[in-house]
Motif scaffolding. Structure first.
Motif, short mmCIF file in Angstrom:
data_model
loop_
_atom_site.label_atom_id
_atom_site.label_comp_id
_atom_site.label_asym_id
_atom_site.label_seq_id
_atom_site.Cartn_x
_atom_site.Cartn_y
_atom_site.Cartn_z
N ASP A 769 0.81 -1.23 0.00
CA ASP A 769 0.00 0.00 0.00
C ASP A 769 0.84 1.28 0.00
N SER A 770 2.17 1.14 -0.08
CA SER A 770 3.00 2.34 -0.17
C SER A 770 2.98 2.86 -1.61
N LYS A 771 3.37 4.09 -1.78
CA LYS A 771 3.39 4.71 -3.10
C LYS A 771 4.48 4.09 -3.97
N ALA A 772 4.13 3.81 -5.22
CA ALA A 772 5.09 3.22 -6.16
C ALA A 772 5.96 4.34 -6.72
N GLU A 773 7.18 4.42 -6.20
CA GLU A 773 8.08 5.48 -6.63
C GLU A 773 9.08 5.02 -7.67
N GLY A 774 9.15 3.72 -7.89
CA GLY A 774 10.10 3.24 -8.88
C GLY A 774 10.04 1.74 -9.04
N VAL A 775 10.96 1.21 -9.86
CA VAL A 775 11.03 -0.21 -10.20
C VAL A 775 12.28 -0.80 -9.58
N TRP A 776 12.13 -1.98 -8.99
CA TRP A 776 13.26 -2.71 -8.41
C TRP A 776 13.64 -3.85 -9.35
N LEU A 777 14.91 -3.92 -9.72
CA LEU A 777 15.43 -4.98 -10.58
C LEU A 777 16.32 -5.88 -9.73
N VAL A 778 15.96 -7.16 -9.63
CA VAL A 778 16.74 -8.12 -8.83
C VAL A 778 17.77 -8.75 -9.76
N ALA A 779 19.03 -8.36 -9.59
CA ALA A 779 20.10 -8.91 -10.42
C ALA A 779 20.54 -10.28 -9.94
N ASN A 780 20.67 -10.44 -8.64
CA ASN A 780 21.04 -11.72 -8.05
C ASN A 780 20.39 -11.82 -6.68
N GLY A 781 20.18 -13.06 -6.23
CA GLY A 781 19.53 -13.28 -4.95
C GLY A 781 18.05 -13.54 -5.11
N SER A 782 17.34 -13.53 -4.02
CA SER A 782 15.91 -13.77 -4.06
C SER A 782 15.23 -12.90 -3.01
N VAL A 783 13.95 -12.60 -3.26
CA VAL A 783 13.13 -11.82 -2.33
C VAL A 783 11.82 -12.58 -2.13
N LYS A 784 11.12 -12.25 -1.05
CA LYS A 784 9.84 -12.91 -0.78
C LYS A 784 8.76 -11.85 -0.64
N TRP A 785 7.52 -12.24 -0.96
CA TRP A 785 6.41 -11.31 -0.90
C TRP A 785 5.38 -11.78 0.11
N THR A 786 4.74 -10.84 0.74
CA THR A 786 3.65 -11.11 1.68
C THR A 786 2.59 -10.05 1.48
N THR A 787 1.35 -10.43 1.73
CA THR A 787 0.23 -9.49 1.63
C THR A 787 -0.59 -9.55 2.90
N LYS A 788 -1.30 -8.48 3.15
CA LYS A 788 -2.15 -8.43 4.34
C LYS A 788 -3.35 -9.34 4.20
N ASN A 789 -3.87 -9.46 2.99
CA ASN A 789 -5.07 -10.27 2.75
C ASN A 789 -4.69 -11.43 1.85
N ASN A 790 -4.38 -12.57 2.47
CA ASN A 790 -3.98 -13.75 1.72
C ASN A 790 -5.12 -14.74 1.57
N ALA A 791 -6.32 -14.30 1.80
CA ALA A 791 -7.45 -15.23 1.79
C ALA A 791 -7.54 -15.93 0.44
N GLY A 792 -7.40 -17.24 0.48
CA GLY A 792 -7.54 -18.03 -0.74
C GLY A 792 -6.36 -17.94 -1.67
N ARG A 793 -5.28 -17.27 -1.24
CA ARG A 793 -4.16 -17.13 -2.15
C ARG A 793 -2.85 -17.49 -1.46
N GLN A 794 -2.90 -18.40 -0.53
CA GLN A 794 -1.68 -18.79 0.14
C GLN A 794 -0.73 -19.45 -0.85
N SER A 795 0.55 -19.14 -0.70
CA SER A 795 1.56 -19.68 -1.59
C SER A 795 2.61 -20.41 -0.79
N LEU A 796 3.00 -21.57 -1.29
CA LEU A 796 4.08 -22.31 -0.65
C LEU A 796 5.44 -21.80 -1.09
#
Length: 1150
Positions: A769-796
């Motif tokens: 919900d923060s303002k989109a100020e730019g684009v992040w490019l992942v060159a190496n490594g990994s990141v994880k995502w979480t949301t406040k409302n995961n109802a019916g969309r849980q991911s392993l």
């Protein structure tokens, strides 16, 4: 002439002139070694200490030579020559080798743990013993010695000889902890006692010292010795590091270092030679133990073992000879009551030892491993005296002989008494203490085998019985010689007879049910055996070249520390000692800083990561090997399962670190594996050449030539190994799929605007919900995502790996962030400001906008459809989208069909599903086909089956919408990527089999003969080029000159079928003079285009139904083509302004 020669070598002439020929000295060495061999053979396996037997034999030789009045001839001359040897020469010849061998054999971990206890016994302990003995000499002995003389004898007798103590403990098999304390104390104690002796010796000779002079003397002699030893050790270790597989040179360097260090310390630097050589040996134990591997290690071990054996044999026989000769020759100066005072001195010596241990016991118990009363008893009783004390007393005797009769400090009687008391004490401690220590160990029950070890030993005997029977079955009969005689084999193999007599043994782990204490002991024993197996695996990997010397030292140190914790009945914690070495360096965060040189930072980063990867990989391999060995050895048991579970739990962090390195710096792992493979290949070639020589197929000269050639290659690999070339920030950014696919003129500007960031684990990139100020490019490594409302969309698998483009969708739509993104590993990222990207992209062709939408859909797909796309890697997902997706744009009033075999991603706009008109679907959303369960009868009464069938769905466009369709591939047998399993199904399953029946095929019709994407009307579709470049960078990490990669890579993904036409191909960006958004479109009335057919878009079909709609006042253009391949149908094309935030002025028509 013969008479003159005979007279030259005649013992009588030599004796009369008191000038024995030096060659006769060899005879004493030969006789001593023969006696040593006889003692070793006769007393091996008995409880008679080897050193005690040698001392008695030496005393017998000295007594025989004196008693026969030089009647032993040449042997007697040789004995006299050695008995009159300069006492300093005894120290210079024997001590360097013995001290180095003893200190080099000590384990660094044991030294570190016991160093405080050693220092307590070596410094305060020597002083307490010296002054307590001086008090006895001053007040109980009737000789009238002054304080300087009493302190001199006290300091001389305070030296617990390391030669005698170490030899005794090795024979008795004392515990490692106790052996380390006693051995280390003896080494340091000996050096300290010599320093104290030198100080009081100068006082006896008439010199006076102030307290400041004494402190300065001790500091110079002791600390100077340590500094000199470190210098010799450092130079020698560095030199050995430049030697490759040459055991002769390595052994020569160690031998030279020990003797040269002793000589320079005593003769040139005027410091303690004992402490210097001890420091050299401990430095080797700390930093050079892993420098000797394979045959070199075995040669080094055998050489120093042989040197120690020869030196011990000679020095103990020589000590016995010198004691006997000195006492017998000093009968005029030794009276009868002196023997009584010798016994008193021996008792006082033991009491002073008791006093030292009692006073220092609180510190001995507190530091290191601690010390209980049993071990303290052994420590008291093991204070033997040996050749060091004897040689020091002979030094006093030489001074006494050199002075005049009127010398007041040391008279001839005093020097005879010094030799008598010292020789007597050495003899009594070795005979009484040395021979009874084993009985004290037994009385204190310190050498008994525990019940657990006895059970394991019995179990091994049972296994040996099975192996013996198995071996007899394999070897018992030969086609040339016939069968063997079983009765004779049975009589020679002891384990066969004992096992038959005793029957089947109890499993060593079954005793754990008898009580909690027994179970704890069994668990401790199993952990120790497991860790010993892990350490053995580390040595094996070092020999195979799988790990470096530095990493091997760290790994073995971690096992030693874990063994300490296991001894306290704690779990295995060998990974705990490795954590600090297996982590990303904190200075990585300075990678984007201009203050730190990039090349220097990359160098230290590579060194640190290489070490961590070696350690983590070796840890995992050693634990796997130890688990297999434990399971094979002990079988199934609760205790073994518990230890194996502990081992498996420790592996999690090591695996995670290697995975993080694989994601962030794959070059490091690649270089490490290259080194290992290169070394293994060369070693196998060497073994192959040796096998050819053993088979007689190669001559020695040919073998040596090939062996030298292989050794040159191995040396080159060690000196100049493959290096890790870390990509620069410019290279990493250009190899990122999204950025690398952009036009060159955009990349040139944006690479200066991109901000490089190194994000550590759990560091946030942005929040939901923060303002989109730019684009992040992942060159190496990994990141994880979480949301406040995961109802019916849980991911392993809520992760985005390297090559991901994050935040692009929000920048395109102007929405706030869809989710929170945090680093799941150390992630190398770049941030591009959206304003900069917007300004540079506003004049670009519409194809770039389509590529942006497709790139943003990669992230949206994983978020809105985690069950379908969550487990798919970013590389696989990008290939799927690039080769089998279609971006379509619809206007309000249109209807399209989501066919079986397709998944849709609604990127913008609003839809209603047919049959559910009361529900509005807003972007972003996933569109999937409907699943129904059909009940089918088989013709028999009551016989019905249920099948799961997929059905297509129609959607009505409520506002201008953009949808990305993904055509899911089908496969014939095994999918090329296991992570695609949730999306794939077998074609041979039939219409009603499985969950889905996918009919989409590879879009070969979209590709022209020259490989470029073509739109429906035949115009070039540049968005496909961008996607192709992105996929190329995602697969290979850089651009590939050979364009043939694409077809082979695509075949890996997809089975080629006959293509189906696409009704609504990728539509160019539209423009409307007035800014238009999907949200505002819901408020507008239905628009009329005149008589326009209501277009229901399907895959290859266009359904026309009459519809009257009111048309807004917009610019109309007539296009000869259609949006859906319906020839001849009239269509009014509306020019609409793109709602994309990045492309506000791009215009196109459809």
């Amino acid at each position: 002439m013969n008479d003159s020669l005979n007279s030259t070598y005649a013992p009588e002439v030599a004796d009369s002139n008191n000038e024995d020929e030096p060659t006769v000295a060899i005879l004493f060495i030969g006789v001593s070694l023969i006696l040593g061999v006889i003692c070793r053979q006769v007393f091996r396996g008995t409880r008679v200490p080897y050193t005690v037997a040698l001392l008695i034999l030496g005393s017998g030789l000295g007594a025989m030579e004196y008693g026969t009045s030089r009647g032993l001839g040449t042997l007697g001359a040789s004995i006299r020559m050695w008995s009159k040897i300069n006492p300093d020469l005894i120290l210079f010849v024997f001590l360097p080798a013995l001290l180095f061998e003893s200190s080099f054999a000590m384990e660094l971990h044991q030294i570190k743990r016991c160093i405080n206890q050693m220092l307590l016994l070596a410094a305060p302990g020597v002083l307490i013993s010296t002054f307590s003995l001086a008090l006895v000499h001053r007040f109980l002995f009737p000789y009238g010695w002054n304080w300087s003389t009493c302190l001199l004898l006290g300091g001389l007798l305070s030296a617990t000889d390391p030669v005698a103590v170490v030899a005794l403990l090795k024979e008795l098999g004392a515990s490692k902890k106790l052996s380390t304390i006693v051995e280390g104390e003896s080494l340091m104690n000996d050096g300290t006692a010599i320093v104290v002796f030198k100080l009081f010796f100068q006082m006896v000779l008439g010199q006076h010292f102030t307290p400041g002079d004494i402190i300065r003397f001790f500091s110079q002699v002791a600390l100077g010795a340590v500094a000199l030893g470190l210098a010799f050790g450092l130079v020698t270790v560095l030199w050995i590091g430049r030697v490759f597989n040459d055991a002769i040179v390595e052994i020569t360097l160690t031998l030279t270092a020990s003797y040269m260090a002793f000589f320079v310390a005593e003769m040139e630097a005027k410091v303690s030679g004992v402490l210097t050589v001890m420091t050299v040996g401990m430095f080797f134990a700390a930093f050079a133990r892993t420098a000797f591997t394979g045959e070199s290690q075995q040669s080094m071990h055998h050489f120093w073992e042989m040197v120690a054996y020869i030196a011990n044999t000679l020095i103990f026989i020589l000590s016995g000879t010198v004691i006997a000769e000195s006492i017998l020759q000093s009968q005029n100066n030794i009276q009868g009551h002196d023997w009584g005072y010798l016994v008193l001195l021996y008792v006082a010596l033991q009491l002073s030892r008791v006093l030292v241990v009692i006073i220092l016991y609180p510190g001995l118990k507190y530091f290191g491993y601690g010390l209980d009363w049993k071990e303290a008893s052994i420590l008291i009783w093991s204070g033997l005296r040996g050749a060091v004390a004897l040689s020091l007393s002979l030094s006093v005797a030489q001074v006494g002989e050199a002075e005049s009769e009127g010398y007041t400090f040391i008279t001839r009687r005093t020097e005879a008494q010094f030799v008598f008391f010292t020789g007597g004490v050495v003899f009594l401690t070795l005979i009484i203490n040395g021979s009874t220590t084993q009985f004290l160990l037994r009385a204190l029950r310190m050498e008994t085998t525990s019940e657990t070890k006895a059970l394991v030993l019995e179990y091994v005997r049972h296994e040996m019985y099975g192996k013996a029977l198995e071996s007899f079955g394999e070897l018992g009969e030969d086609e040339d010689l016939g069968p063997a005689e079983w009765a004779t084999v049975y009589s020679y193999v002891t384990c066969l007879r004992h096992q038959i007599e005793r029957g089947s043994p109890t499993h060593p782990h079954e005793a754990s049910s008898s009580g909690e204490e027994t179970r704890k002991m069994i668990l401790q024993d199993t952990r120790i055996r497991f860790l010993n197996g892990v350490q053995a695996a580390y040595w094996e990997m070092l020999d195979e070249g799988r790990i470096t010397r530095t990493s091997a030292s760290i790994l073995m140190q971690s096992v030693d520390e874990s063994l300490d914790s296991v001894a306290r009945h704690e779990p295995m914690l060998d990974w705990k000692g490795l954590k600090q070495h297996v982590q990303f360096p904190h200075y990585l965060k300075w990678r984007g800083s201009l203050m730190v040189p990039k090349r220097l930072l990359s160098f230290f980063t590579v060194v640190r990561l290489e070490l961590g990867c070696y350690i983590a990989a070796a840890f995992l391999r050693a634990h796997r090997q130890a688990r297999h060995q434990l399971r094979d050895f002990i079988g199934e048991s609760e205790v073994a399962d518990f230890v194996i579970t502990e081992s498996e739990n420790e592996e999690a962090e090591a695996k995670r670190f290697l995975e993080d390195v694989r994601l962030l710096f794959p070059e490091v792992l690649r270089v490490i594996k290259t080194k290992q493979v290169s070394y293994a290949v060369l070693v196998r070639l060497s073994v192959y050449v040796k096998s050819l020589e053993q088979a007689g197929l190669l001559e020695v000269k040919e073998t040596n030539h090939l062996h030298d050639m292989i050794q040159v290659d191995l040396k080159k690999l060690q000196r100049s190994p493959p290096s890790v070339e870390m990509p620069s920030a410019h290279e990493a950014l250009n190899n990122q799929p999204f950025f690398g696919a952009l036009p060159d003129h955009l990349k040139k500007v944006l690479q200066h605007a991109a901000k490089e960031c190194m994000m550590f684990r759990d560091s946030p990139l942005y929040t939901e919900d923060s303002k989109a100020e730019g684009v992040w490019l992942v060159a190496n490594g990994s990141v994880k995502w979480t949301t406040k409302n995961n109802a019916g969309r849980q991911s392993l698998h809520p992760t985005f790996t390297h090559g991901s483009t994050l935040g692009l969708y929000e920048c395109l739509t102007g929405r706030p962030r869809l989710c929170t993104i945090t680093a799941d590993s150390v992630a190398h990222c770049f941030f591009i400001d959206s304003a900069k990207l917007m300004a540079l992209s506003k004049n670009e062709p519409p194809a770039l906008e389509d590529f942006f939408w497709q790139e943003s859909a990669l992230v949206v797909a994983k978020i809105v459809l985690p069950l379908q796309f969550g487990a798919i890697t970013m590389q696989e997902l990008r290939a799927l989208f690039s080769e089998s997706s279609n971006l379509c744009t619809y206007i309000r009033g249109e209807t399209f069909e989501l066919e079986i075999g397709k998944i849709g991603i609604l990127l913008e706009g609003f839809l209603k599903q047919e049959g559910k008109e009361d529900e509005v679907i807003g972007a972003p959303a996933g569109l999937i086909t409907k699943t129904e369960i059909l009940t089918v009868g088989k013709g028999l009464p009551g016989s019905r089956t249920e099948s799961i069938v997929q059905q297509s769905i129609f959607y009505h466009v409520e506002a201008r919408s953009r949808v990305l369709f993904i055509n899911l591939p089908s496969y014939q047998s095994t999918p090329p990527f296991p992570s695609l399993n949730p999306l794939l199904t077998r074609q041979s399953m039939g219409d009603l089999a499985g969950l889905m029946r996918f009919g989409s095929k590879y879009r070969s019709s979209w590709k022209s003969s020259d490989g470029l994407n073509k739109s429906v009307d035949g115009s070039e579709d540049l968005s496909g080029n961008y996607s192709e470049k992105a996929m190329e960078l995602s697969v290979f990490g850089s651009k590939v000159p050979n364009k043939g990669w694409r077809s082979s890579y695509v075949r890996k993904f997809f089975s080629f079928q006959q293509p189906r036409s696409q009704s609504y191909s990728a539509v160019a960006a539209r423009s409307l003079r007035k800014q238009f958004s999907s949200a505002d479109a819901l408020k507008l009335p239905a628009r009329s285009y005149g008589y326009v057919p209501r277009m229901t878009h399907s895959q290859g079909n266009l359904l026309s139904t009459p519809a009257h709609q009111e048309r807004p006042q917009v610019l109309q253009r007539t296009h000869s083509g259609t949006s859906c391949d319906s020839d001849g149908d009239e269509e009014h094309i509306v020019e609409i302004e793109s709602p994309s935030k990045l492309f506000p002025s791009s215009q196109a028509t459809w």
